[in-house]
Design a protein around this motif. Structure first.
Motif, PDB file in Angstrom:
ATOM      1  N   ALA A   1    -118.793  31.780  12.445  1.00  0.00           N
ATOM      2  CA  ALA A   1    -119.242  32.849  11.553  1.00  0.00           C
ATOM      3  C   ALA A   1    -118.884  32.593  10.090  1.00  0.00           C
ATOM      4  O   ALA A   1    -119.730  32.771   9.206  1.00  0.00           O
ATOM      5  CB  ALA A   1    -118.660  34.185  12.012  1.00  0.00           C
ATOM      6  N   GLY A   2    -117.659  32.153   9.838  1.00  0.00           N
ATOM      7  CA  GLY A   2    -117.230  31.935   8.459  1.00  0.00           C
ATOM      8  C   GLY A   2    -117.999  30.835   7.756  1.00  0.00           C
ATOM      9  O   GLY A   2    -118.595  31.077   6.684  1.00  0.00           O
ATOM     10  N   PRO A   3    -118.013  29.619   8.304  1.00  0.00           N
ATOM     11  CA  PRO A   3    -118.779  28.543   7.674  1.00  0.00           C
ATOM     12  C   PRO A   3    -120.266  28.856   7.541  1.00  0.00           C
ATOM     13  O   PRO A   3    -120.895  28.512   6.534  1.00  0.00           O
ATOM     14  CB  PRO A   3    -118.547  27.352   8.607  1.00  0.00           C
ATOM     15  N   ALA A   4    -120.834  29.530   8.550  1.00  0.00           N
ATOM     16  CA  ALA A   4    -122.253  29.876   8.475  1.00  0.00           C
ATOM     17  C   ALA A   4    -122.515  30.840   7.317  1.00  0.00           C
ATOM     18  O   ALA A   4    -123.454  30.659   6.533  1.00  0.00           O
ATOM     19  CB  ALA A   4    -122.721  30.480   9.796  1.00  0.00           C
ATOM     20  N   ALA A   5    -121.673  31.863   7.192  1.00  0.00           N
ATOM     21  CA  ALA A   5    -121.844  32.834   6.113  1.00  0.00           C
ATOM     22  C   ALA A   5    -121.691  32.173   4.749  1.00  0.00           C
ATOM     23  O   ALA A   5    -122.443  32.472   3.811  1.00  0.00           O
ATOM     24  CB  ALA A   5    -120.836  33.969   6.272  1.00  0.00           C
ATOM     25  N   ALA A   6    -120.733  31.247   4.640  1.00  0.00           N
ATOM     26  CA  ALA A   6    -120.528  30.546   3.366  1.00  0.00           C
ATOM     27  C   ALA A   6    -121.747  29.727   2.972  1.00  0.00           C
ATOM     28  O   ALA A   6    -122.004  29.511   1.782  1.00  0.00           O
ATOM     29  CB  ALA A   6    -119.293  29.656   3.462  1.00  0.00           C
ATOM     30  N   ALA A   7    -122.510  29.263   3.981  1.00  0.00           N
ATOM     31  CA  ALA A   7    -123.723  28.490   3.721  1.00  0.00           C
ATOM     32  C   ALA A   7    -124.961  29.369   3.589  1.00  0.00           C
ATOM     33  O   ALA A   7    -126.074  28.855   3.446  1.00  0.00           O
ATOM     34  CB  ALA A   7    -123.937  27.472   4.840  1.00  0.00           C
ATOM     35  N   GLY A   8    -124.778  30.675   3.652  1.00  0.00           N
ATOM     36  CA  GLY A   8    -125.894  31.591   3.510  1.00  0.00           C
ATOM     37  C   GLY A   8    -126.680  31.826   4.787  1.00  0.00           C
ATOM     38  O   GLY A   8    -127.757  32.422   4.757  1.00  0.00           O
ATOM     39  N   VAL A   9    -126.160  31.381   5.918  1.00  0.00           N
ATOM     40  CA  VAL A   9    -126.850  31.545   7.207  1.00  0.00           C
ATOM     41  C   VAL A   9    -126.574  32.939   7.755  1.00  0.00           C
ATOM     42  O   VAL A   9    -125.413  33.352   7.873  1.00  0.00           O
ATOM     43  CB  VAL A   9    -126.385  30.469   8.209  1.00  0.00           C
ATOM     44  N   THR A  10    -127.628  33.648   8.102  1.00  0.00           N
ATOM     45  CA  THR A  10    -127.485  35.004   8.624  1.00  0.00           C
ATOM     46  C   THR A  10    -127.887  35.136  10.090  1.00  0.00           C
ATOM     47  O   THR A  10    -127.500  36.097  10.751  1.00  0.00           O
ATOM     48  CB  THR A  10    -128.324  35.991   7.799  1.00  0.00           C
ATOM     49  N   ARG A  11    -128.663  34.206  10.601  1.00  0.00           N
ATOM     50  CA  ARG A  11    -129.065  34.220  12.021  1.00  0.00           C
ATOM     51  C   ARG A  11    -129.021  32.791  12.546  1.00  0.00           C
ATOM     52  O   ARG A  11    -129.153  31.830  11.780  1.00  0.00           O
ATOM     53  CB  ARG A  11    -130.486  34.778  12.223  1.00  0.00           C
ATOM     54  N   THR A  12    -128.857  32.657  13.862  1.00  0.00           N
ATOM     55  CA  THR A  12    -128.766  31.335  14.473  1.00  0.00           C
ATOM     56  C   THR A  12    -129.513  31.285  15.790  1.00  0.00           C
ATOM     57  O   THR A  12    -129.868  32.323  16.362  1.00  0.00           O
ATOM     58  CB  THR A  12    -127.299  30.936  14.746  1.00  0.00           C
ATOM     59  N   VAL A  13    -129.700  30.067  16.276  1.00  0.00           N
ATOM     60  CA  VAL A  13    -130.202  29.823  17.623  1.00  0.00           C
ATOM     61  C   VAL A  13    -129.122  29.047  18.370  1.00  0.00           C
ATOM     62  O   VAL A  13    -128.723  27.957  17.941  1.00  0.00           O
ATOM     63  CB  VAL A  13    -131.527  29.036  17.612  1.00  0.00           C
ATOM     64  N   LEU A  14    -128.636  29.615  19.458  1.00  0.00           N
ATOM     65  CA  LEU A  14    -127.590  29.015  20.285  1.00  0.00           C
ATOM     66  C   LEU A  14    -128.255  28.176  21.366  1.00  0.00           C
ATOM     67  O   LEU A  14    -129.093  28.676  22.120  1.00  0.00           O
ATOM     68  CB  LEU A  14    -126.729  30.116  20.906  1.00  0.00           C
ATOM     69  N   VAL A  15    -127.875  26.898  21.445  1.00  0.00           N
ATOM     70  CA  VAL A  15    -128.565  25.940  22.314  1.00  0.00           C
ATOM     71  C   VAL A  15    -127.663  25.486  23.449  1.00  0.00           C
ATOM     72  O   VAL A  15    -126.470  25.236  23.250  1.00  0.00           O
ATOM     73  CB  VAL A  15    -129.044  24.722  21.491  1.00  0.00           C
ATOM     74  N   GLN A  16    -128.251  25.343  24.622  1.00  0.00           N
ATOM     75  CA  GLN A  16    -127.511  24.935  25.813  1.00  0.00           C
ATOM     76  C   GLN A  16    -126.797  23.616  25.602  1.00  0.00           C
ATOM     77  O   GLN A  16    -127.232  22.767  24.825  1.00  0.00           O
ATOM     78  CB  GLN A  16    -128.434  24.841  27.020  1.00  0.00           C
ATOM     79  N   VAL A  17    -125.717  23.445  26.365  1.00  0.00           N
ATOM     80  CA  VAL A  17    -124.948  22.210  26.356  1.00  0.00           C
ATOM     81  C   VAL A  17    -125.031  21.530  27.713  1.00  0.00           C
ATOM     82  O   VAL A  17    -125.247  20.325  27.809  1.00  0.00           O
ATOM     83  CB  VAL A  17    -123.471  22.488  25.998  1.00  0.00           C
ATOM     84  N   LEU A  18    -124.872  22.322  28.781  1.00  0.00           N
ATOM     85  CA  LEU A  18    -124.789  21.787  30.140  1.00  0.00           C
ATOM     86  C   LEU A  18    -126.028  22.162  30.957  1.00  0.00           C
ATOM     87  O   LEU A  18    -126.651  23.192  30.709  1.00  0.00           O
ATOM     88  CB  LEU A  18    -123.549  22.347  30.843  1.00  0.00           C
ATOM     89  N   PRO A  19    -126.360  21.346  31.959  1.00  0.00           N
ATOM     90  CA  PRO A  19    -127.432  21.709  32.892  1.00  0.00           C
ATOM     91  C   PRO A  19    -126.898  22.709  33.914  1.00  0.00           C
ATOM     92  O   PRO A  19    -126.699  22.403  35.088  1.00  0.00           O
ATOM     93  CB  PRO A  19    -127.809  20.366  33.529  1.00  0.00           C
TER      94      PRO A  19
END
Length: 277
Positions: A39-57
């Motif tokens: 949350a912190g680094p994203a906010a500092a970069a101006g990011v307000t929304r994200t897409v969370l992507v799978q890691v494992l099958p």
């Protein structure tokens, strides 16, 4: 300008095995990473929304990610995993909670370079299209011919290429990757993430100039209207902090118009993944 990070992960190796983190070079990220840490680094970069992507099958991971998204103001959608080859894949997709915007499978780990062309995989991809979801292509350059063939065979499905298909940035080679990217980009149902580049470059000495030839190929081939920014956090931490990745993307897109930058940093992701808000 609204900013969406269209590609990041979370994980906890103590909760379930992450064998891909076992090699020595992965030691710096062999620990838990949470949305709170992002949350912190994203906010500092101006990011307000994200897409969370799978890691494992792992369908259980996908359900956990959907629960995280439902409880978060940051996550706009989840790209999860289902067994594309299962006869009941359509039922599995229908039974998942709201918040799923796409599906991904680690094609890069499949020994068969034509895995995407298998009839059972194609049936699964057709079910993804019928569910109104996108499909993330996690491929290596030698698997792009099968990706091209598959995207052409399924024009009703929105494809999103992750990490530029991992070109050999560290060595500086462009071919045959460039030619294959141009063929893939000629298909209007394919998009591309401007993501994962720093970890394909030299982790300790990369510069934006090393990334630029590859970013320019993608921006020219797909056009900004089919390119979207992704951090690939926390994998990116092997080579760069979040703000460095975001800054590199800004520099790589500095020659674009304001409208084109708005597409790369938000508009394309919203359209491809049908994001709300």
């Amino acid at each position: 300008m609204m900013r969406i990070d269209a590609h990041h992960h979370v994980w906890d190796p103590s909760a379930r095995p992450h064998t891909w983190l076992d090699p020595d070079e992965m030691a710096p990220v062999r620990r838990a990473f949470t949305l709170d840490q992002l949350a912190g680094p994203a906010a500092a970069a101006g990011v307000t929304r994200t897409v969370l992507v799978q890691v494992l099958p792992d369908l259980a991971e996908t359900r956990e990610f959907l629960a995280l998204a439902a409880a978060s103001d940051l996550v706009a959608g989840v790209v999860g995993w289902v067994d594309l080859t299962a006869p009941d894949v359509a039922d599995t997709l229908a039974a998942l909670p709201a918040g799923l915007v796409g599906v991904r499978h680690g094609v890069q780990d499949e020994p068969d370079p034509a895995w995407l062309a298998r009839p059972d995989v194609r049936r699964g991809l057709a079910a993804v299209a019928s569910a109104g979801l996108a499909y993330d292509l996690l491929t290596l350059p030698h698997q792009l011919p099968a990706a091209i063939e598959t995207a052409a065979a399924l024009p009703e499905l929105t494809f999103v290429l992750d990490h530029l298909s991992k070109p050999p940035i560290a060595s500086g080679e462009l071919e045959p990757w460039r030619g294959r990217i141009r063929r893939l980009a000629a298909l209007p149902n394919v998009h591309c993430k401007l993501s994962g580049m720093v970890t394909e470059a030299d982790w300790g000495s990369w510069r934006v100039a090393d990334l630029r030839p590859y970013a320019e190929v993608v921006l020219e081939a797909f056009g900004p209207e089919r390119v979207m920014f992704g951090s690939d956090w926390p994998v990116c931490l092997l080579a760069a902090e979040y703000e460095q990745v975001a800054g590199a993307a800004d520099e790589l897109c500095s020659r674009l118009s304001d409208d084109e930058r708005a597409m790369v940093f938000a508009g394309t992701a919203r359209r491809a993944y049908r994001l709300e808000g």
